[in-house]
Design a protein around this motif. Sequence first.
Motif, short mmCIF file in Angstrom:
data_model
loop_
_atom_site.label_atom_id
_atom_site.label_comp_id
_atom_site.label_asym_id
_atom_site.label_seq_id
_atom_site.Cartn_x
_atom_site.Cartn_y
_atom_site.Cartn_z
N ARG A 269 0.83 -1.20 0.00
CA ARG A 269 0.00 0.00 0.00
C ARG A 269 0.87 1.24 0.00
O ARG A 269 1.90 1.31 0.66
N SER B 149 0.09 5.72 -0.08
CA SER B 149 -0.99 6.64 0.29
C SER B 149 -1.59 7.42 -0.86
O SER B 149 -2.77 7.77 -0.82
N GLU C 100 -2.64 -1.56 -3.33
CA GLU C 100 -3.64 -0.53 -3.08
C GLU C 100 -2.98 0.84 -2.97
O GLU C 100 -1.91 0.97 -2.41
N ALA D 3 -4.16 3.96 -1.26
CA ALA D 3 -5.16 4.54 -0.36
C ALA D 3 -4.48 4.91 0.94
O ALA D 3 -3.50 4.30 1.34
N GLY E 59 -3.57 5.03 4.76
CA GLY E 59 -3.57 4.00 5.79
C GLY E 59 -4.12 4.48 7.11
O GLY E 59 -4.14 3.75 8.09
N ARG F 135 -9.40 2.32 7.62
CA ARG F 135 -9.66 1.13 6.80
C ARG F 135 -10.76 1.39 5.78
O ARG F 135 -11.03 0.56 4.92
N ARG G 55 -10.62 0.70 1.58
CA ARG G 55 -9.46 -0.13 1.24
C ARG G 55 -9.95 -1.53 0.84
O ARG G 55 -9.84 -2.48 1.58
#
Length: 182
Positions: free
Chosen positions: A8, A10, A34, A36, A38, A41, A44
């Motif tokens: 992941r 951001s 992903e 997105a 952190g 949640r 996600r």
Amino acid sequence: MAVYGYARVSTQDQDLTIQVEALRAAGCEIVREEKASGTSREGRQELDTLLAFLRPGDTLMVTRVDRLARSIADLQDIAKQLKARGVALKATEQPIDTSTAAGKAFFDMLGVFAEFETSLRRERQMEGIAKAKAAGVYKGRKPSVDAQAVKALAAEGLGATEIAARLGIGRASVYRALGAGA
């Protein structure tokens, strides 16, 4: 007993390549990616899909725990879910083993530091915005609705629904634009 990876970042302009390569090198058969924040949640989907798919004996691998969550509450919640389902959690760059007391303590400390880092970044951002506002540099986001066009169409006798349709905006935006100059 499979090893699944979760990578992941951001923001959309950040690159996941380094994380994905590290996870594959660590033996991950499948890596979910992903872009997105952190800090929550919410939204996600890849993490949710992965958490729903994991089976007892599987391992969830991340490069660092802050890729999994930035809040200690979310991190502990995820760890609790994994433990209840018999899924191990590992990180390629951190010695995490949540099955031991020392490993659990280390895991929790990393979560606290991730949350602390997020709070510090938010404070610095707010300080920068306040300084920019004081200097007259920061004016906020440019309006996305042309208030003058809304008012002109309203002056012609059009209703909010018709104005919204013509300008391709929501009715609430029409009402806001009409109320802003009142």
